[in-house]
Design a protein around this motif. Sequence first.
Motif, PDB file in Angstrom:
ATOM      1  N   CYS A  49       3.958  -8.522 -16.914  1.00 16.76           N
ATOM      2  CA  CYS A  49       3.781  -7.710 -18.121  1.00 16.76           C
ATOM      3  C   CYS A  49       3.664  -8.548 -19.392  1.00 16.76           C
ATOM      4  CB  CYS A  49       4.949  -6.738 -18.264  1.00 16.76           C
ATOM      5  SG  CYS A  49       5.058  -5.561 -16.908  1.00 16.76           S
ATOM      6  N   TRP A  50       3.684  -9.863 -19.284  1.00 20.49           N
ATOM      7  CA  TRP A  50       3.699 -10.732 -20.455  1.00 20.49           C
ATOM      8  C   TRP A  50       2.298 -10.943 -21.004  1.00 20.49           C
ATOM      9  CZ3 TRP A  50       5.548 -12.348 -24.591  1.00 20.49           C
ATOM     10  CH2 TRP A  50       5.285 -13.582 -25.164  1.00 20.49           C
ATOM     11  N   ALA A  51       2.123 -10.602 -22.261  1.00 17.44           N
ATOM     12  CA  ALA A  51       0.857 -10.832 -22.972  1.00 17.44           C
ATOM     13  C   ALA A  51       1.202 -11.299 -24.382  1.00 17.44           C
ATOM     14  CB  ALA A  51       0.030  -9.563 -23.017  1.00 17.44           C
ATOM     15  N   PRO A  52       1.150 -12.623 -24.623  1.00 14.08           N
ATOM     16  CA  PRO A  52       1.494 -13.108 -25.959  1.00 14.08           C
ATOM     17  C   PRO A  52       0.476 -12.640 -26.991  1.00 14.08           C
ATOM     18  CG  PRO A  52       0.669 -14.905 -24.599  1.00 14.08           C
ATOM     19  CD  PRO A  52       0.781 -13.701 -23.716  1.00 14.08           C
ATOM     20  N   PRO A  53       0.940 -12.329 -28.184  1.00 13.37           N
ATOM     21  CA  PRO A  53       0.023 -11.895 -29.242  1.00 13.37           C
ATOM     22  C   PRO A  53      -0.927 -13.025 -29.648  1.00 13.37           C
ATOM     23  CG  PRO A  53       2.311 -11.440 -29.832  1.00 13.37           C
ATOM     24  CD  PRO A  53       2.337 -12.295 -28.611  1.00 13.37           C
ATOM     25  N   PRO A  54      -2.120 -12.675 -30.102  1.00 17.94           N
ATOM     26  CA  PRO A  54      -3.051 -13.701 -30.585  1.00 17.94           C
ATOM     27  C   PRO A  54      -2.441 -14.462 -31.764  1.00 17.94           C
ATOM     28  CG  PRO A  54      -4.129 -11.554 -30.441  1.00 17.94           C
ATOM     29  CD  PRO A  54      -2.674 -11.335 -30.176  1.00 17.94           C
ATOM     30  N   GLY A  55      -2.776 -15.734 -31.848  1.00 17.83           N
ATOM     31  CA  GLY A  55      -2.305 -16.548 -32.969  1.00 17.83           C
ATOM     32  C   GLY A  55      -0.932 -17.146 -32.775  1.00 17.83           C
ATOM     33  N   THR A  56      -0.407 -17.092 -31.542  1.00 13.04           N
ATOM     34  CA  THR A  56       0.951 -17.579 -31.308  1.00 13.04           C
ATOM     35  C   THR A  56       0.997 -18.794 -30.386  1.00 13.04           C
ATOM     36  OG1 THR A  56       1.285 -15.999 -29.500  1.00 13.04           O
ATOM     37  CG2 THR A  56       2.001 -15.314 -31.705  1.00 13.04           C
ATOM     38  N   VAL A  57      -0.096 -19.531 -30.261  1.00 16.17           N
ATOM     39  CA  VAL A  57      -0.098 -20.725 -29.410  1.00 16.17           C
ATOM     40  C   VAL A  57       1.002 -21.672 -29.889  1.00 16.17           C
ATOM     41  CG1 VAL A  57      -1.402 -22.798 -28.781  1.00 16.17           C
ATOM     42  CG2 VAL A  57      -2.508 -20.574 -28.739  1.00 16.17           C
ATOM     43  N   GLY A  58       1.799 -22.152 -28.935  1.00 14.49           N
ATOM     44  CA  GLY A  58       2.902 -23.054 -29.249  1.00 14.49           C
ATOM     45  C   GLY A  58       4.229 -22.336 -29.448  1.00 14.49           C
ATOM     46  N   PHE A  59       4.222 -21.022 -29.548  1.00 13.98           N
ATOM     47  CA  PHE A  59       5.466 -20.262 -29.682  1.00 13.98           C
ATOM     48  C   PHE A  59       6.147 -20.187 -28.321  1.00 13.98           C
ATOM     49  CE2 PHE A  59       4.788 -17.291 -33.570  1.00 13.98           C
ATOM     50  CZ  PHE A  59       4.130 -18.275 -34.269  1.00 13.98           C
ATOM     51  N   GLU A  60       7.469 -20.131 -28.342  1.00 10.75           N
ATOM     52  CA  GLU A  60       8.217 -19.871 -27.119  1.00 10.75           C
ATOM     53  C   GLU A  60       9.566 -19.267 -27.450  1.00 10.75           C
ATOM     54  OE1 GLU A  60      10.166 -23.628 -25.268  1.00 10.75           O
ATOM     55  OE2 GLU A  60       8.245 -24.293 -26.097  1.00 10.75           O
ATOM     56  N   ILE A  61      10.076 -18.513 -26.490  1.00  5.59           N
ATOM     57  CA  ILE A  61      11.407 -17.929 -26.626  1.00  5.59           C
ATOM     58  C   ILE A  61      12.012 -17.808 -25.232  1.00  5.59           C
ATOM     59  CG2 ILE A  61      10.618 -15.518 -26.542  1.00  5.59           C
ATOM     60  CD1 ILE A  61      12.883 -14.938 -28.626  1.00  5.59           C
ATOM     61  N   THR A  62      13.286 -18.127 -25.132  1.00  5.93           N
ATOM     62  CA  THR A  62      14.013 -17.961 -23.884  1.00  5.93           C
ATOM     63  C   THR A  62      14.985 -16.807 -24.073  1.00  5.93           C
ATOM     64  OG1 THR A  62      13.833 -20.312 -23.381  1.00  5.93           O
ATOM     65  CG2 THR A  62      15.536 -19.079 -22.206  1.00  5.93           C
ATOM     66  N   LEU A  63      14.907 -15.841 -23.166  1.00  7.03           N
ATOM     67  CA  LEU A  63      15.794 -14.683 -23.207  1.00  7.03           C
ATOM     68  C   LEU A  63      16.749 -14.738 -22.019  1.00  7.03           C
ATOM     69  CD1 LEU A  63      13.237 -11.847 -24.076  1.00  7.03           C
ATOM     70  CD2 LEU A  63      14.747 -13.092 -25.634  1.00  7.03           C
ATOM     71  N   ARG A  64      18.009 -14.461 -22.293  1.00  8.46           N
ATOM     72  CA  ARG A  64      19.033 -14.366 -21.256  1.00  8.46           C
ATOM     73  C   ARG A  64      19.337 -12.893 -21.053  1.00  8.46           C
ATOM     74  NH1 ARG A  64      24.666 -17.099 -22.443  1.00  8.46           N
ATOM     75  NH2 ARG A  64      24.951 -15.163 -23.544  1.00  8.46           N
ATOM     76  N   PHE A  65      19.435 -12.472 -19.797  1.00  3.14           N
ATOM     77  CA  PHE A  65      19.634 -11.052 -19.499  1.00  3.14           C
ATOM     78  C   PHE A  65      20.201 -10.901 -18.098  1.00  3.14           C
ATOM     79  CE2 PHE A  65      15.524 -12.376 -18.103  1.00  3.14           C
ATOM     80  CZ  PHE A  65      15.316 -11.741 -16.895  1.00  3.14           C
ATOM     81  N   GLY A  66      20.532  -9.698 -17.757  1.00  2.05           N
ATOM     82  CA  GLY A  66      20.995  -9.389 -16.412  1.00  2.05           C
ATOM     83  C   GLY A  66      20.241  -8.180 -15.892  1.00  2.05           C
ATOM     84  N   LEU A  67      20.232  -8.044 -14.584  1.00  7.04           N
ATOM     85  CA  LEU A  67      19.650  -6.879 -13.934  1.00  7.04           C
ATOM     86  C   LEU A  67      20.721  -6.176 -13.115  1.00  7.04           C
ATOM     87  CD1 LEU A  67      16.279  -8.334 -12.540  1.00  7.04           C
ATOM     88  CD2 LEU A  67      16.593  -6.907 -14.561  1.00  7.04           C
ATOM     89  N   THR A  68      20.600  -4.884 -13.012  1.00  3.10           N
ATOM     90  CA  THR A  68      21.487  -4.126 -12.138  1.00  3.10           C
ATOM     91  C   THR A  68      20.972  -4.238 -10.706  1.00  3.10           C
ATOM     92  OG1 THR A  68      20.221  -2.063 -12.262  1.00  3.10           O
ATOM     93  CG2 THR A  68      21.886  -2.450 -14.000  1.00  3.10           C
TER      94      THR A  68
END
Length: 134
Positions: A49-68
């Motif tokens: 489902c990941w689709a980075p927005p245009p104009g964001t080359v070089g951006f990154e983010i790490t998300l921490r989460f849990g699943l049930t």
Amino acid sequence: MRKLLAALLMAQLAGATGGAALAEPPARPPANAVPVNSFDELSRALFACWAPPPGTVGFEITLRFGLTGKGELRGKPLATYSVLSGPPDLQRAFVAAAVLALSDCTPVLMTEAFARVAAARVLTARFTSSGRET
């Protein structure tokens, strides 16, 4: 920067529910048709489902989460690392896209055995925007 990320995540998540807590969230069908049975398969299912927005080359983010055990997000994702530059609107759009990707690709259908393993772990996902812009 951390306060900005936390505020962005909170605003994005509040917007998804209209700011009101739901008593019983509606059941959504799993985002994937074939049950995942490994962390590699889980990663592919979540990043579908990941689709980075245009104009964001070089951006990154790490998300921490849990699943049930049912493959749903447990709580709110937490930003643990980011590289964001450029206008604040573009930064917000990138963070929102990462959170939305997790939201849109869950619940994840998992085998019973893998669901027990995945639900007992803290997971991380690194969302990047790489490559050339056209």
